[in-house]
Design a protein around this motif. Sequence first.
Motif, short mmCIF file in Angstrom:
data_model
loop_
_atom_site.label_atom_id
_atom_site.label_comp_id
_atom_site.label_asym_id
_atom_site.label_seq_id
_atom_site.Cartn_x
_atom_site.Cartn_y
_atom_site.Cartn_z
N PRO A 190 2.11 -17.53 15.29
CA PRO A 190 1.91 -16.21 14.66
C PRO A 190 2.34 -16.23 13.19
O PRO A 190 3.30 -16.91 12.83
N ILE A 191 1.63 -15.50 12.36
CA ILE A 191 2.01 -15.39 10.96
C ILE A 191 3.21 -14.45 10.87
O ILE A 191 3.32 -13.48 11.62
N VAL B 187 -3.19 -11.14 1.39
CA VAL B 187 -2.00 -10.37 1.01
C VAL B 187 -2.46 -8.95 0.69
O VAL B 187 -3.38 -8.76 -0.10
N THR B 188 -1.80 -7.97 1.29
CA THR B 188 -2.07 -6.56 0.98
C THR B 188 -0.80 -5.97 0.38
O THR B 188 0.27 -6.02 1.00
N LEU B 189 -0.94 -5.42 -0.83
CA LEU B 189 0.19 -4.85 -1.56
C LEU B 189 0.07 -3.32 -1.60
O LEU B 189 -1.04 -2.79 -1.47
N PRO B 190 1.18 -2.63 -1.82
CA PRO B 190 1.09 -1.17 -1.92
C PRO B 190 0.37 -0.75 -3.20
O PRO B 190 0.25 -1.53 -4.14
N SER B 191 -0.12 0.48 -3.22
CA SER B 191 -0.76 0.98 -4.44
C SER B 191 0.27 1.59 -5.38
O SER B 191 0.15 1.48 -6.59
N SER B 192 1.31 2.23 -4.83
CA SER B 192 2.37 2.79 -5.68
C SER B 192 3.63 3.01 -4.85
O SER B 192 3.59 3.00 -3.62
N LEU B 193 4.71 3.22 -5.57
CA LEU B 193 6.02 3.44 -4.95
C LEU B 193 6.82 4.35 -5.87
O LEU B 193 6.75 4.19 -7.10
N THR B 194 7.55 5.26 -5.30
CA THR B 194 8.41 6.14 -6.08
C THR B 194 9.85 5.69 -5.93
O THR B 194 10.32 5.45 -4.82
N LEU C 238 5.87 -16.22 -1.46
CA LEU C 238 5.03 -15.16 -2.02
C LEU C 238 5.91 -14.32 -2.94
O LEU C 238 6.96 -13.84 -2.52
N LYS C 239 5.50 -14.17 -4.20
CA LYS C 239 6.25 -13.38 -5.17
C LYS C 239 5.44 -12.16 -5.56
O LYS C 239 4.23 -12.26 -5.74
N VAL C 240 6.13 -11.02 -5.70
CA VAL C 240 5.45 -9.75 -6.01
C VAL C 240 6.09 -9.11 -7.23
O VAL C 240 7.30 -8.92 -7.29
N GLY C 241 5.25 -8.78 -8.20
CA GLY C 241 5.67 -8.06 -9.39
C GLY C 241 4.95 -6.72 -9.44
O GLY C 241 4.12 -6.41 -8.58
N THR D 192 1.90 -6.84 3.34
CA THR D 192 1.30 -7.25 4.61
C THR D 192 0.54 -8.56 4.41
O THR D 192 -0.19 -8.72 3.43
N VAL D 193 0.71 -9.47 5.35
CA VAL D 193 -0.05 -10.72 5.36
C VAL D 193 -0.80 -10.82 6.68
O VAL D 193 -0.31 -10.34 7.71
#
Length: 169
Positions: free
Chosen positions: A38-39, A102-109, A139-142, A165-166
């Motif tokens: 499983p991933i 890879v699925t990233l969020p659209s925004s965050l408060t 996996l790095k996220v900016g 999400t992967v």
Amino acid sequence: MKKLSTLAAGLIAMLCSTTNTFAQVTVTANATATIVTPISITKTADMNFGNVAVQSSTAGTVVLATDNSRTQTGGVTLPATTGTVSAAIFTVNGESAYTYTVTLPSSLTISNSSINMTINAFSSTPSGTGTLSSGSQTLKVGATLNVAAAQAAGTYTSTTPFNVTVNYN
């Protein structure tokens, strides 16, 4: 006799031209299934934009790249005392040599009491799709921090974590 030999020849011709017909035919097949690892994804480090200073009259942004570098726009400056600067870091594990999306969020408060800032334009390395060499990949996220003019001083944090999400391709 001639009639009998003609009749016998006709019967022999009919018997030779007939084929056997069967009402049913059976064939067999095998079934297989392969269960893959499983991933999974685990967080190694949280995202932190570090120290940011703002002008009172102009809004701006801080772009945090996946290599931990920062750039500013508008009324934002980046002080020499950077504080902790880090892109979010995750480890993705799964079946060796498989690819994943890879699925990233659209925004965050993020907020400091009732004062908010928005983080958007999330990016990742790898971008969009990764490959699990030897069953693992970092996996790095900016993202981009949107800072208002005269943004109040303080530490801003998200009230809920953001999702990355992967999923196997």
